[in-house]
Design an enzyme around this catalytic site. Structure first.
Site, PDB file in Angstrom:
ATOM      1  N   SER A 128     -17.534  -1.136  10.733  1.00  0.00           N
ATOM      2  CA  SER A 128     -16.919  -1.280   9.401  1.00  0.00           C
ATOM      3  C   SER A 128     -17.812  -0.545   8.407  1.00  0.00           C
ATOM      4  O   SER A 128     -18.498  -1.132   7.593  1.00  0.00           O
ATOM      5  CB  SER A 128     -16.760  -2.756   9.033  1.00  0.00           C
ATOM      6  N   HIS A 178     -14.890  -6.548  14.080  1.00  0.00           N
ATOM      7  CA  HIS A 178     -15.814  -6.833  15.185  1.00  0.00           C
ATOM      8  C   HIS A 178     -15.213  -7.720  16.275  1.00  0.00           C
ATOM      9  O   HIS A 178     -15.903  -8.113  17.198  1.00  0.00           O
ATOM     10  CB  HIS A 178     -17.088  -7.511  14.658  1.00  0.00           C
ATOM     11  N   GLU A 185     -17.876 -11.862   9.191  1.00  0.00           N
ATOM     12  CA  GLU A 185     -19.083 -12.538   9.691  1.00  0.00           C
ATOM     13  C   GLU A 185     -19.302 -13.891   9.033  1.00  0.00           C
ATOM     14  O   GLU A 185     -19.232 -14.007   7.805  1.00  0.00           O
ATOM     15  CB  GLU A 185     -20.326 -11.666   9.430  1.00  0.00           C
ATOM     16  N   GLU A 202     -20.929  -8.739  17.829  1.00  0.00           N
ATOM     17  CA  GLU A 202     -22.293  -9.117  17.467  1.00  0.00           C
ATOM     18  C   GLU A 202     -22.728 -10.420  18.135  1.00  0.00           C
ATOM     19  O   GLU A 202     -23.687 -11.061  17.704  1.00  0.00           O
ATOM     20  CB  GLU A 202     -22.425  -9.195  15.944  1.00  0.00           C
ATOM     21  N   ASP A 208     -20.096 -12.583   5.404  1.00  0.00           N
ATOM     22  CA  ASP A 208     -19.813 -11.177   5.131  1.00  0.00           C
ATOM     23  C   ASP A 208     -18.328 -10.965   5.398  1.00  0.00           C
ATOM     24  O   ASP A 208     -17.935 -10.629   6.508  1.00  0.00           O
ATOM     25  CB  ASP A 208     -20.653 -10.242   6.013  1.00  0.00           C
ATOM     26  N   GLU A 259     -21.638 -11.416   1.176  1.00  0.00           N
ATOM     27  CA  GLU A 259     -21.824  -9.959   1.237  1.00  0.00           C
ATOM     28  C   GLU A 259     -20.451  -9.289   1.225  1.00  0.00           C
ATOM     29  O   GLU A 259     -19.523  -9.772   1.875  1.00  0.00           O
ATOM     30  CB  GLU A 259     -22.584  -9.660   2.539  1.00  0.00           C
ATOM     31  N   ASP A 311     -22.993  -4.257   0.601  1.00  0.00           N
ATOM     32  CA  ASP A 311     -23.269  -3.491   1.825  1.00  0.00           C
ATOM     33  C   ASP A 311     -22.495  -2.167   1.749  1.00  0.00           C
ATOM     34  O   ASP A 311     -23.039  -1.148   1.342  1.00  0.00           O
ATOM     35  CB  ASP A 311     -22.875  -4.330   3.043  1.00  0.00           C
ATOM     36  N   LYS A 335     -29.626  -1.011   5.544  1.00  0.00           N
ATOM     37  CA  LYS A 335     -29.438  -0.454   6.886  1.00  0.00           C
ATOM     38  C   LYS A 335     -29.982   0.965   6.897  1.00  0.00           C
ATOM     39  O   LYS A 335     -29.488   1.820   6.154  1.00  0.00           O
ATOM     40  CB  LYS A 335     -27.944  -0.411   7.221  1.00  0.00           C
ATOM     41  N   HIS A 363     -29.096  -5.068  11.148  1.00  0.00           N
ATOM     42  CA  HIS A 363     -28.698  -4.289  12.330  1.00  0.00           C
ATOM     43  C   HIS A 363     -27.341  -3.638  12.055  1.00  0.00           C
ATOM     44  O   HIS A 363     -26.793  -3.767  10.959  1.00  0.00           O
ATOM     45  CB  HIS A 363     -28.582  -5.234  13.537  1.00  0.00           C
ATOM     46  N   LYS A 412     -30.442  -9.928   9.178  1.00  0.00           N
ATOM     47  CA  LYS A 412     -29.339 -10.339  10.047  1.00  0.00           C
ATOM     48  C   LYS A 412     -29.313  -9.416  11.245  1.00  0.00           C
ATOM     49  O   LYS A 412     -29.435  -8.200  11.113  1.00  0.00           O
ATOM     50  CB  LYS A 412     -27.996 -10.368   9.304  1.00  0.00           C
TER      51      LYS A 412
HETATM   52  P1  PGA Z   1     -21.029  -2.551  10.917  1.00  0.00           P
HETATM   53  O1  PGA Z   1     -20.907  -3.976  10.241  1.00  0.00           O
HETATM   54  O2  PGA Z   1     -22.363  -2.394  11.519  1.00  0.00           O
HETATM   55  O3  PGA Z   1     -19.904  -2.554  11.895  1.00  0.00           O
HETATM   56  O4  PGA Z   1     -20.787  -1.545   9.808  1.00  0.00           O
HETATM   57  C1  PGA Z   1     -21.980  -4.705   9.774  1.00  0.00           C
HETATM   58  C2  PGA Z   1     -21.747  -5.178   8.378  1.00  0.00           C
HETATM   59  O5  PGA Z   1     -20.684  -4.986   7.789  1.00  0.00           O
HETATM   60  O6  PGA Z   1     -22.663  -5.768   7.802  1.00  0.00           O
HETATM   61 ZN    ZN Z   2     -21.470  -5.962   5.824  1.00  0.00          ZN
END
Ligand code: PGA
Ligand code: ZN
Length: 425
Positions: free
Chosen positions: A43, A158, A167, A208, A246, A289, A316, A341, A369, A392
């Site tokens: 995503s 996911h 999430e 995840e 999230d 998030e 994010d 990230k 991650h 996370k």
């Molecule tokens: P992604 O999702 O690693 O698939 O982009 C993680 C997130 O949205 O935090």
């Molecule tokens: Zn996110």
């Protein structure tokens, strides 16, 4: 001290979703060999640094990374082995310059980030320091062990279920130590499996490592989480185990009507904010998030104004670890927290810059991650070294997820004097 690189070599390996990614091996002047694995999101934010994928439908459905591997073994290798660098940050600058695009799309952000991670690790090794100690030195930060955020229910991009929020995380904010926080995460995870089974839900896993039950309404998942926290013997809330969400709202805002589609409801930004408010009134959710879509900046201003003094409002997809975007967000009072990230921006140096900007503006930060991962645990050292206080890395299950938590446990075990928890002051 300088960083002399004698060899850089990449190969195509698999990530945790059976998709190709890169493993980069860097050899330093003294013979030290360092390896880095490259993560990959599902995503993704539209303004993220761009991964290079081959597009050859005859291999891995177009997802191969032989082109990116070729760039590492060709152009990048020639550049990095040709000269000696004063610091790993200089290696990052050379990579950015060599790529020449704003999004690292020419060489591929996946090629660039693998080399950057390896260069920083090599620099730490040459300095005889643990990676987290080296990052703390480079960033000028006070090391700290983070509160792990365990993603125990997966939806959205996911999982194959019909849950719109991506999430649901356990945040053991009240744990006295990192090992006790990990224990809480693992015990509640096991209890949650029992709670799901007892209500007749499936306990298959999402990308995840969280459960992916066929539950539609986020409130129903939250009820189950509170039940699992309580049944496992913990207190739901900030004194014990809180919850972080999230929703990854960019994924369920439909382009045709501009509305957010959640469990059969079509909501405006303000209606979704109302829904979040009702959620935090009822459940111990301390952080949300990507509560709104990445292009809904006006909505984000209202979300932050309404809920920002009660909770963490984290960006994010909207921030993509980009120092310039985070700077703009700060000036517009968008969010009060950033997800971090490394592969969203592409180099460690730029990531440290984004983290410094957050610190200076009193934005909290959580190191993250990606949904596609390898066993590389760089982010565990990154979060400890920068003292950002939150990480996370998915569920407390599956090798690529627990690699990060286990690295944190190793650091905690060897350095008992490190502080634990959210940064104070
Ligand atoms: P992604 O999702 O690693 O698939 O982009 C993680 C997130 O949205 O935090
Ligand atoms: Zn996110």
């Amino acid at each position: 001290m300088s960083l002399e690189i004698t060899q850089v070599h990449a190969v195509e390996i698999l990530d945790s979703r059976a998709r190709p990614t890169l493993s980069v091996t860097l050899t330093a002047g003294d013979g030290t060999r360092i390896r880095a694995g490259v993560p990959s999101g599902a995503s993704t934010g539209t303004r993220e640094a761009v991964e290079l994928r081959d597009g050859d439908q005859a291999r891995y459905r177009g997802q191969g990374v032989l082109g990116a591997v070729g760039h590492v073994n060709g152009e990048i290798s020639r550049t990095l082995t040709g000269s000696s660098f004063a610091t790993a940050a200089d290696v990052d600058r050379a990579l950015i310059e060599l790529d020449g695009t704003a999004t690292k799309s020419r060489l591929g952000a996946n090629a660039v980030v693998g080399c950057s991670l390896a260069a920083w690790r090599a620099e730490a090794a040459l300095a005889g320091r643990e990676l987290w100690q080296h990052l703390a030195q480079a960033a000028g930060t006070a090391p700290r062990l983070p509160v792990p955020h365990f993603n125990v229910v997966n939806g959205g991009a996911h999982a194959a279920n019909s849950l719109d929020f991506q999430e649901f995380m356990l945040a053991p904010l009240g744990a006295p130590s990192l090992p006790e926080a990990v224990r809480a995460g693992a015990e509640v995870y096991a209890q949650l499996k029992a709670c799901l089974s007892a209500e007749g839900h499936t306990t298959g896993l999402g990308d995840e490592g969280g459960f992916a039950p066929g539950v539609d309404r986020p409130e129903d998942v939250l009820r189950l989480l509170v039940e699992a926290i309580t049944d496992a013997g913990y207190t739901p809330g900030r004194d014990g185990v809180a919850i972080a969400l999230d929703p990854a709202a960019s994924e369920f805002r439909h382009p045709d009507d501009g509305l957010y589609h959640v469990a059969g409801d079509a909501l405006t930004s303000d209606q979704l904010i109302d829904r979040y408010e009702a959620i935090i009134d009822r459940f111990p959710v301390w952080s949300i998030e990507d509560g709104l879509a990445e292009d809904d900046w006006d909505g984000w201003v209202r979300l932050t104004a309404r809920l920002g003094d009660r909770m963490q409002v984290m960006g994010d997809d909207i921030f993509v670890t980009d120092p310039a975007i985070i700077t703009e967000a700060i000036s517009k009072k968008v969010g009060n927290s950033a997800l971090i990230k490394v592969n969203q921006i592409g180099t460690v140096a730029e990531t440290l810059d984004a983290m410094r900007i957050c610190r200076e503006a009193d934005y909290t930060q959580m190191v993250s991650h990606r949904s596609g991962e390898t066993d590389d645990a760089f982010i565990a050292d990154l979060v400890v070294g920068t003292g950002s206080g939150q990480i996370k890395s998915g569920a407390p299950a599956r090798g690529e997820r627990v690699a990060k938590y286990n690295r944190l446990l190793e650091i905690a075990g060897a350095h008992a004097s490190l502080p634990f928890g959210l940064p104070t002051g």
